[in-house]
Scaffold this active site. Structure first.
Site, PDB file in Angstrom:
ATOM      1  CE1 TYR A 120      -0.167 -18.249  20.776  1.00 53.18           C
ATOM      2  CE2 TYR A 120      -1.569 -16.457  20.012  1.00 53.18           C
ATOM      3  CZ  TYR A 120      -0.307 -16.998  20.198  1.00 53.18           C
ATOM      4  OH  TYR A 120       0.804 -16.279  19.825  1.00 53.18           O
ATOM      5  CE  LYS A 144       2.578 -16.355  23.087  1.00 48.05           C
ATOM      6  NZ  LYS A 144       3.934 -16.860  22.726  1.00 48.05           N
TER       7      LYS A 144
END
Length: 350
Positions: A152, A156
């Site tokens: 994640y 990002k």
């Protein structure tokens, strides 16, 4: 008695045409509600049908973030795009995170440029600077993490860089800014609060480390304020936030395990008694990661190395830049936020 709310730290903008991605999410839904109150024409983008938003007059686009053409086309006729959508989580296939967070974000950037959208406000995460160390009062000079053991934040990082690099590019000279809110919570939160309460009721919570680490949390109304403040600030002549990233929080770092105990106690759940050292948690997380990979188990492991570090170490940030450039000042304190959370829970149970 609760303290009166502070005055909104920014001037509301005139009604405008706005696209909000992640419309079905906690932040996206609350942001849409505020935009509707401002009289904006709102479009929402998410995967699952949202009849309540449709009933409010929101024009909905039901697409996957990996659908590059549809995501790009949703940006048509928007003055501002708030890109809050993302694949979140501590576990899963890299491709799924990459498709949603990298390809999806690039499609939004492309759409904003192709259709000459004026402003793009991107919801990032403080985890982009994860470095396996305690972070105590750091500001935006902290570099991106380069060995983050979680897909994640890794994806990002790529997405945030793409958004910031698009600032000022023709055609249209798109204005962009990235916000990094830390642990959003409040009434209606479908993730953080329910997960803590569920594990507390089952007796599955353990204090990781010494239990004296401080973390930032971010009340939902404040984070909506921050997004609207960022949009307004992109028109400033001085201290313009364009092309920059900002940490966002309640500016009240709490002792994590003390705060969790308070939440449990106020919900009639026994406080946490057992501890596990960070070294033990890291080893357990590594073993569980191997098991989940080898057996291709569904869902998330109960613990990973990334989560162990987050639970044991300081993670709070200096938001002076957001105060200066965005005129962002948290209106709802942690104490008032907890009162509102409990009041909403009481109403829901009646």
């Amino acid at each position: 008695m609760p303290m009166p709310e502070k005055t909104l730290p920014f001037q509301y903008l005139a009604p405008r045409r706005v696209l909000v991605t992640g419309a079905s999410g906690f932040l996206g839904g609350n942001l849409i509600q505020r935009l509707l109150e401002q009289g904006c024409a709102v479009k929402g983008l998410c995967r699952r049908p949202q009849p309540k938003l449709e009933a409010l007059g929101v024009e909905m686009f039901y697409v996957d973030l990996a659908d590059t053409k549809s995501v790009r086309n949703a940006c048509q006729e928007a003055d501002t795009v708030f890109h809050t959508a993302a694949k979140v989580g501590i576990w899963g296939k890299y491709r799924e995170f990459h498709d949603a967070n990298v390809i999806g974000t690039q499609s939004i950037v492309n759409g904003c440029r192709d259709f000459e959208v004026g402003k793009l406000i991107y919801t990032s995460t403080p985890s982009v600077v994860f470095n396996a160390e305690a972070i105590s009062g750091a500001n935006e000079s902290l570099p991106y993490g380069d060995s983050i053991p979680c897909h994640y934040p890794t994806t990002k990082v790529i997405a945030e860089k793409a958004v910031l690099a698009a600032h000022g590019l023709p055609p249209g000279n798109l204005k962009t800014v990235a916000l990094r809110p830390h642990l959003i919570w409040g009434p209606g939160d479908p993730n953080l609060i329910p997960r803590v309460l569920d594990r507390g009721r089952k007796g599955h919570l353990r204090i990781v480390g010494e239990g004296n680490n401080r973390v930032d949390l971010s009340y939902i109304d404040n984070i909506v304020d921050a997004h609207l403040s960022a949009e307004a600030a992109l028109d400033k002549l001085e201290n313009n936030p364009g092309g920059k990233a900002y940490f966002i929080s309640n500016d009240e770092p709490v002792l994590l395990w003390e705060w969790i105990d308070g939440l449990l106690n106020r919900n009639g759940i026994s406080t946490i008694k057992k501890k596990i050292s960070l070294a033990q948690a890291q080893r357990a997380g590594a073993v569980l990661e191997l098991i989940w990979k080898a057996l291709r188990l569904h869902g998330e492991p109960p613990l990973t190395r990334f989560v162990a570090s987050e639970l044991a170490k300081d993670h709070w940030f200096d938001i002076a830049a957001a105060k200066r450039d965005l005129d962002y000042h948290p209106r709802v304190s942690m104490a008032e936020g907890m009162n509102r959370l409990l009041q909403a829970s009481a109403l829901a149970s009646d």
